[in-house]
Structures are given as structure tokens and as C-alpha cells.
Design an enzyme around this catalytic site. Sequence first.
Site, PDB file in Angstrom:
ATOM      1  N   TYR A 110       5.517  12.649  42.037  1.00 14.93           N
ATOM      2  CA  TYR A 110       5.908  11.319  41.990  1.00 14.93           C
ATOM      3  C   TYR A 110       5.594  10.820  43.622  1.00 14.93           C
ATOM      4  O   TYR A 110       5.491   9.913  43.935  1.00 14.93           O
ATOM      5  CB  TYR A 110       7.269  10.818  41.643  1.00 14.93           C
ATOM      6  N   LYS A 113       7.317  24.573  33.591  1.00 17.19           N
ATOM      7  CA  LYS A 113       5.974  25.084  33.266  1.00 17.19           C
ATOM      8  C   LYS A 113       5.653  26.238  34.242  1.00 17.19           C
ATOM      9  O   LYS A 113       4.466  26.473  34.337  1.00 17.19           O
ATOM     10  CB  LYS A 113       4.883  24.045  33.157  1.00 17.19           C
ATOM     11  N   ASP A 138       6.796  21.974  27.160  1.00 19.85           N
ATOM     12  CA  ASP A 138       6.424  21.840  25.972  1.00 19.85           C
ATOM     13  C   ASP A 138       7.276  22.066  24.558  1.00 19.85           C
ATOM     14  O   ASP A 138       7.508  21.482  23.939  1.00 19.85           O
ATOM     15  CB  ASP A 138       4.834  22.429  25.753  1.00 19.85           C
TER      16      ASP A 138
END
Length: 379
Positions: free
Chosen positions: A146, A197, A230
Site C-alpha cells: 500500500y 506467502k 492462499d
Amino acid sequence: MNDLSNMIKVAVVGGEGIGPEVTTQSQRVLNWFAAKRGVPMTLREAQYGIIPYLATGKVLPEDTVEAMEQADAILWGATGGPETKEVPAAARKAGSLLSMRSKYDLYANLRPIVADPALAESAPLKARILKDVDFVIIRELTSGIYFGEPRGIETLADGQRRGFNTEQYTTNQIRRVARAAFELARTRKGRVCSVDKANVLETSVLWREEVIALHATEFSDVELSHLYVDNAAMQIVREPSQFDVMVTGNIFGDILSDCAAMASGSLGMLPSASLGPVDKFGRRKALYEPVHGSAPDIAGKSIANPLGSILSVAMMLRMTLNRPDDANLLEKAVHAALANGARTADIAEPGAKKLSTVEMGDAVLNALEKVAGKEREHA
Ligand code: IPM
Ligand code: MG
């Protein structure tokens, strides 16, 4: 009488879209706690968004900046919608929610996910999946992709355009939000799940290493697990009751918290708190807001669900106003109103009577009177 110097300052900023409608209801609830329970606070209303922009050229006018600056807690409504296109990008950016998160360093964003059994019928997930769902997502809110530089859209030699952003995390940014998660877990079921991740991204490799290191040195009493993002998304809809505290970075937290909203019945139910660092006086700037956003399609119709904003007031009572009993009382009242059948359109099961935003506010205030009365009888 309350001495004015002991008063906790609350800035109320309804903003845009359905923000003002839902915030009006949560403000009634705050007023109830001030009047009936003697919670020492002062409220100051301020404007944000397209309306002050048209009048002053700023989405965040001076008066609002001052109110937010002085406030211990900000009760925020929502930002965004089609009319915001009338505001030039630079003016919008200067006063954006993201710039405020950054300015006040509101790095720890808490989004509790609690499934109320009364909403089992209208929830998109099966009742057996929603059983015992009670967890908190802590989303890092001031860094990551961001805010990372470089960012932009450039034109390549062959005339194509290329958009790019930068995912980034430093040791300290990871550690302070992980610390918030471990400390919260100690007050709950003692479990933290860190989401990253790390099979693909270096930022996530660092994230995981730092979380593990902090855990080993200071929080080994807390149970720590890790999930790839995920898989985390899948687990949230497969078995949300397995989680206690989930900690993750900015963009993963954005996505997972909308996903997790379905494990609470509706996005309209979700409150949040965004907390800054503790200063030398022990104060901590905090912004409380419903997760749902501006919902321009239903703005101005008085059909929005104010419970996300009202439950954000419960978080404010607990975390800024230091009134855990009052926070519990409000959560009980919301639960009682739902158990009594109070439903706005977004949480109404087929055939249920749909309340307006104001009627839902009434239902919560009525329930507050009843629950508080019962507690007095038992005292
Ligand atoms: C949220 C919202 C915001 C975000 C938007 C409005 C910028 O989706 O608070 O989750 O992406 O952080
Ligand atoms: Mg979001």
C-alpha cells in the site's frame, strides 16, 4: 460531575456514502453510554469528503484535521463513492484514509470475526461451519504494498504501459504488529496464526523469520502456526472456528478480512480498530470504523446496517475508554437485538421484516436499556 481534563476526546467523522447514516446510530449509542453509564467523554463532530470539498476545496478541512489531531479516538464512517470523481486525485490523496493511517502511524488494525448464531439462516456459510467462530485478524496497516516505493504507471519504449508497486516490510514493522498479535492472544485462547506467502515472496520470508524470532525470545507461551495466504483464505471458509488471532501484512489482511466477513454473517457486521504506538503519556491514538466501506449503491436510503459501526463503539469502549464492562454490555445488547429478530436488509433471512438503519439503532438502544436493567437486578 466529570472534570473536563479527565474527559476522553472522541472525534466523530461520518464521511461519505453510508458513513454518515451508520455513524449517526453509533453516535446515539455513544451518547447513551455518556448519559446512562457516566462514560467520561466529549464528542466533536467533523466533516469529511465531498461535502467539505465542495465548500472549502479540501476533503479534510482544517476543522476536521484539528478535531482528529486532538482526539484520543476517532469514530470514522466511510470514504469513497462515484461523486468522489469530482475531486481531483491530488486533493483526494492529501486527505485520504490511507494518509491518515500513515500520519497517525495506525499500524495495528484489529478486525474481530464473531458469528452470531441468530444470523445462521441469512449467512452464506452453513450453520455448522459458523459454530464457535470467534477470532481476530490483525492486519498491518501502514506499510507493505500500500505504501511501498517505487510505485507508478510508466510508458515503455514500445508504447505499452507498465504499472508497478513495491511490497516491503522492515524488521521493526513486522515485529511491532506481531507483538500486538501475541499480546492479544495472551488475553484470548493463546494462539497466533501468521499468514504470509513465504514460498514466493522475500518480504514474506523475512516476515516469517521475524515472527518466529520474536516468538522464541518473548512469547513462547503462545502457540504459533503459519499459513500461506492462499491456504488461509480456504481455511477461513472451510473451518473458521480453528482460529484465535491471525496476523498478516497489509494487502493480505485487506483481502482475508473481507473473506472472513462471510464467517460472521455479513460484511455489515464487522467492526475494526486501528491502533497507533503508545506515547510517553501512555496514550494511544485509535481510529474505529466499520469494515464495510461507503456502499454507494445504498447510500442515502437508510437501509444500511449500522451494527458494524455500533460494534466499533464497543471496541472503543474496551480499548480507548477502558470500560470493558460497558463494551460487554453493548455486545450483549447487539446480540439480544439480533436474537429478537432485528434485521437490516443485508442480514435478513427470507420473509424477515427489514428494519431501516434508524430502526436498527432503536433496537440496539432498547436492548441496551433491557440488558442494563437486568444487570442492575442481578447486582
Ligand atoms: C479497508 C478498505 C480500504 C483498504 C480501502 C477503502 C482503501 O478496503 O479498510 O479494508 O484497502 O484498506
Ligand atoms: Mg478492504
